[in-house]
Design a protein around this motif. Structure first.
Motif, PDB file in Angstrom:
ATOM      1  N   TRP A 295     -11.797  -2.601   3.696  1.00 43.62           N
ATOM      2  CA  TRP A 295     -10.792  -2.235   3.341  1.00 43.62           C
ATOM      3  C   TRP A 295      -9.307  -1.531   3.195  1.00 43.62           C
ATOM      4  N   LEU A 296      -9.807  -1.323   4.698  1.00 43.68           N
ATOM      5  CA  LEU A 296      -8.399  -1.004   5.168  1.00 43.68           C
ATOM      6  C   LEU A 296      -7.358  -2.448   5.747  1.00 43.68           C
ATOM      7  N   TRP A 297      -8.642  -3.544   5.985  1.00 43.15           N
ATOM      8  CA  TRP A 297      -8.042  -4.569   6.252  1.00 43.15           C
ATOM      9  C   TRP A 297      -7.251  -5.241   4.906  1.00 43.15           C
ATOM     10  N   TYR A 298      -7.535  -5.427   3.591  1.00 47.68           N
ATOM     11  CA  TYR A 298      -7.231  -5.245   2.694  1.00 47.68           C
ATOM     12  C   TYR A 298      -6.094  -4.024   2.649  1.00 47.68           C
ATOM     13  N   LEU A 299      -5.595  -3.087   2.081  1.00 50.06           N
ATOM     14  CA  LEU A 299      -5.016  -2.357   2.000  1.00 50.06           C
ATOM     15  C   LEU A 299      -3.517  -3.108   2.974  1.00 50.06           C
ATOM     16  N   VAL A 300      -3.448  -2.411   3.379  1.00 49.88           N
ATOM     17  CA  VAL A 300      -2.628  -2.525   5.198  1.00 49.88           C
ATOM     18  C   VAL A 300      -1.864  -4.380   5.628  1.00 49.88           C
ATOM     19  N   THR A 301      -3.225  -5.270   4.988  1.00 48.63           N
ATOM     20  CA  THR A 301      -2.258  -6.437   5.277  1.00 48.63           C
ATOM     21  C   THR A 301      -1.711  -6.779   3.844  1.00 48.63           C
ATOM     22  N   MET A 302      -1.843  -6.433   2.353  1.00 51.02           N
ATOM     23  CA  MET A 302      -1.090  -5.808   1.402  1.00 51.02           C
ATOM     24  C   MET A 302       0.240  -5.821   1.397  1.00 51.02           C
ATOM     25  N   LEU A 303       0.221  -4.617   2.288  1.00 45.30           N
ATOM     26  CA  LEU A 303       1.389  -3.982   1.700  1.00 45.30           C
ATOM     27  C   LEU A 303       2.956  -4.596   2.427  1.00 45.30           C
ATOM     28  N   LEU A 304       2.303  -6.115   3.210  1.00 47.89           N
ATOM     29  CA  LEU A 304       3.928  -7.220   3.832  1.00 47.89           C
ATOM     30  C   LEU A 304       3.890  -8.014   2.378  1.00 47.89           C
ATOM     31  N   VAL A 305       3.371  -8.227   1.722  1.00 48.53           N
ATOM     32  CA  VAL A 305       3.461  -8.955   0.411  1.00 48.53           C
ATOM     33  C   VAL A 305       3.501  -8.055  -1.264  1.00 48.53           C
ATOM     34  N   ILE A 306       3.090  -6.814  -0.987  1.00 52.62           N
ATOM     35  CA  ILE A 306       2.778  -6.681  -2.222  1.00 52.62           C
ATOM     36  C   ILE A 306       3.885  -6.099  -3.438  1.00 52.62           C
TER      37      ILE A 306
ATOM     38  N   SER B  52     -11.992   3.634  -1.767  1.00 51.17           N
ATOM     39  CA  SER B  52     -11.130   4.516  -0.881  1.00 51.17           C
ATOM     40  C   SER B  52     -13.038   5.682  -0.674  1.00 51.17           C
ATOM     41  N   ALA B  53     -13.280   5.688  -1.751  1.00 48.88           N
ATOM     42  CA  ALA B  53     -13.670   6.833  -1.511  1.00 48.88           C
ATOM     43  C   ALA B  53     -15.198   6.381  -0.567  1.00 48.88           C
ATOM     44  N   GLY B  54     -15.704   5.290  -1.270  1.00 46.78           N
ATOM     45  CA  GLY B  54     -16.840   5.161  -0.146  1.00 46.78           C
ATOM     46  C   GLY B  54     -16.921   4.299   0.426  1.00 46.78           C
ATOM     47  N   ALA B  55     -15.422   3.760   0.956  1.00 43.79           N
ATOM     48  CA  ALA B  55     -14.630   3.353   2.864  1.00 43.79           C
ATOM     49  C   ALA B  55     -15.244   4.855   3.258  1.00 43.79           C
ATOM     50  N   ALA B  56     -15.086   6.090   2.594  1.00 43.13           N
ATOM     51  CA  ALA B  56     -15.004   7.142   3.723  1.00 43.13           C
ATOM     52  C   ALA B  56     -16.053   7.952   3.801  1.00 43.13           C
ATOM     53  N   LEU B  57     -17.011   7.680   2.988  1.00 42.35           N
ATOM     54  CA  LEU B  57     -18.029   8.158   3.040  1.00 42.35           C
ATOM     55  C   LEU B  57     -19.542   7.157   3.495  1.00 42.35           C
ATOM     56  N   PHE B  58     -19.075   5.747   4.318  1.00 42.88           N
ATOM     57  CA  PHE B  58     -19.806   5.007   4.208  1.00 42.88           C
ATOM     58  C   PHE B  58     -19.043   4.469   6.005  1.00 42.88           C
ATOM     59  N   PHE B  59     -18.457   5.506   6.407  1.00 40.51           N
ATOM     60  CA  PHE B  59     -17.753   5.180   7.560  1.00 40.51           C
ATOM     61  C   PHE B  59     -18.560   4.818   8.470  1.00 40.51           C
ATOM     62  N   ARG B  60     -20.334   5.899   9.281  1.00 40.87           N
ATOM     63  CA  ARG B  60     -21.311   5.941   9.519  1.00 40.87           C
ATOM     64  C   ARG B  60     -21.963   4.182   9.458  1.00 40.87           C
TER      65      ARG B  60
ATOM     66  N   THR C 277      -6.573   1.225 -12.277  1.00 37.43           N
ATOM     67  CA  THR C 277      -6.176   1.136 -10.765  1.00 37.43           C
ATOM     68  C   THR C 277      -6.358   2.186  -9.874  1.00 37.43           C
ATOM     69  N   ALA C 278      -6.196   3.109 -10.707  1.00 41.68           N
ATOM     70  CA  ALA C 278      -6.438   4.592  -9.687  1.00 41.68           C
ATOM     71  C   ALA C 278      -7.423   4.859  -9.126  1.00 41.68           C
ATOM     72  N   ILE C 279      -8.226   4.906 -10.995  1.00 38.69           N
ATOM     73  CA  ILE C 279      -9.850   5.094 -10.130  1.00 38.69           C
ATOM     74  C   ILE C 279     -10.326   3.662  -9.079  1.00 38.69           C
ATOM     75  N   PHE C 280     -10.377   1.967  -9.219  1.00 36.83           N
ATOM     76  CA  PHE C 280     -10.588   1.103  -8.380  1.00 36.83           C
ATOM     77  C   PHE C 280     -10.216   2.089  -7.023  1.00 36.83           C
ATOM     78  N   ILE C 281      -8.784   2.081  -6.734  1.00 34.34           N
ATOM     79  CA  ILE C 281      -8.029   2.363  -5.166  1.00 34.34           C
ATOM     80  C   ILE C 281      -9.288   3.661  -4.832  1.00 34.34           C
ATOM     81  N   ILE C 282      -9.472   4.231  -5.626  1.00 32.04           N
ATOM     82  CA  ILE C 282      -9.601   6.366  -5.207  1.00 32.04           C
ATOM     83  C   ILE C 282     -11.637   5.447  -5.060  1.00 32.04           C
ATOM     84  N   ALA C 283     -11.943   4.656  -5.455  1.00 24.56           N
ATOM     85  CA  ALA C 283     -13.397   4.568  -5.543  1.00 24.56           C
ATOM     86  C   ALA C 283     -13.306   4.183  -4.476  1.00 24.56           C
TER      87      ALA C 283
END
Length: 267
Positions: free
Chosen positions: A82-93, A65-73, A57-63
């Motif tokens: 990725w942000l859509w998934y992370l944030v909306t899941m907070l409501l039901v996680i 998230s790193a890709g989302a930051a690296l390829f932001f532009r 789980t830790a590897i999945f989330i870090i990897a």
């Protein structure tokens, strides 16, 4: 949910347990989006996770998230999805624990949009990079959709009736006290109380304070002539939660069968 009594207190499900379960669920949900195997009507909330699963789980989330930051532009769809998934899941996680499940497939209907944004835009990016013709893209998409349709058709078969549904849930999960009780109730209502008794007892071995299973067990015992055992089970349920009107009524009926009329009137 709070008015209905479905929200668990921190005494029942501690915050650390919620945090661990929630982090693992990010990976479990994503996995089932792409490989929807072993789906269940209920996934029980279990204490403790294998260390390898926490590490994955830790590897999945870090990897990701790193890709989302690296390829932001260069690939903004990755960051948005990725942000859509992370944030909306907070409501039901599960940080606010509702019910007895650790996860639920229908919780991902909205959140999965983010993952599929990444998948769809990413697939298009790769197709352009590999110079794939439109007919090849269409063939791949059609193959995936046919596969999804066949998988859905197979999954729908498990919802034919309650017995099939809960047998499947017990087969694909472990220590599933809710499924054991559900299967027992299905057998009981179809006129098979002897088979149901074993399942209610199995549910109570996993979760002794499961009042619904205890009440169902008492009803099945009463129907099979084990009146005194049924009375004991009804009284145990009321000891755990005294304000259950239906259990008081059923206990009264059991006491009538036992010839204890004064006690039955009080119930």
């Amino acid at each position: 949910q709070r008015r209905g009594g479905a929200i668990s207190s921190f005494g029942r499900v501690p915050m650390m347990e919620r945090l661990i379960n929630s982090s693992v669920d990010y990976l479990r949900y994503a996995e089932k989006m792409f490989w929807p195997a072993d789906l269940s009507i209920i996934y029980p909330l279990l204490a403790g996770w294998p260390k390898w699963e926490l590490a994955a789980t830790a590897i999945f989330i870090i990897a990701i998230s790193a890709g989302a930051a690296l390829f932001f532009r260069t690939r903004p769809y990755w960051t948005v999805g990725w942000l859509w998934y992370l944030v909306t899941m907070l409501l039901v996680i599960g940080l606010v624990q509702v019910g007895s499940q650790s996860m639920a497939d229908h919780f991902t209907y909205f959140s999965s949009i983010g993952i599929f944004v990444i998948a769809a835009w990413g697939a298009n990016h790769l197709a352009e990079h590999w110079h794939l013709r439109a007919v090849v893209r269409g063939a791949v998409a059609a193959t995936i959709l046919v596969g999804c349709a066949l998988a859905s058709r197979r999954q729908l078969a498990y919802w034919a009736d309650s017995e099939t549904l809960f047998r499947h849930a017990m087969a694909v999960t472990r220590d599933n006290w809710v499924a054991a009780d559900g299967l027992g109730l299905a057998l009981y209502t179809s006129g098979r109380p002897m088979e149901a008794i074993g399942l209610f007892e199995a549910a109570l071995r996993i979760r002794p304070n499961f009042i619904e299973a205890r009440g169902n067990l008492a009803n099945a015992l009463l129907d099979t002539g084990k009146t005194r055992e049924a009375i004991d089970q009804f009284r145990e349920a009321l000891r755990m939660k005294p304000d259950l009107g239906k259990i008081h009524n059923n206990l009264g009926n059991a006491l009538v069968k036992a010839g204890e009329f004064r006690s039955a009137i009080a119930q």
